[in-house]
Design a protein around this motif. Structure first.
Motif: not given
Length: 65
Positions: A2-6, A9-10
């Motif tokens: 899974a890609k961590t949100a930037g 976006d957080l």
């Protein structure tokens, strides 16, 4: 993987998710209704639980480093 949100976006999610949660709790027929995914909790229990967590994190942010 899974890609961590930037970060932007957080921050957006921090703003949006509580609004959606508040709307869901406000539309419940009763604060004592059971939460389907947490049947041991009522809507009021869950609102209090999440509120406590948000207050704790707010205090950490305000306190600073």
């Amino acid at each position: 993987m899974a890609k961590t949100a930037g970060f932007p976006d957080l921050l957006r999610l921090i703003d949006e998710r509580p609004v959606a949660f508040r709307a869901a709790v406000a539309s419940a027929p009763s604060p004592e209704i059971r939460v389907p995914t947490c049947p041991e909790r009522t809507a009021l229990d869950l609102a209090r639980h999440l509120g406590e967590g948000r207050r704790r994190w707010a205090a950490i942010v305000v306190a600073g480093a």
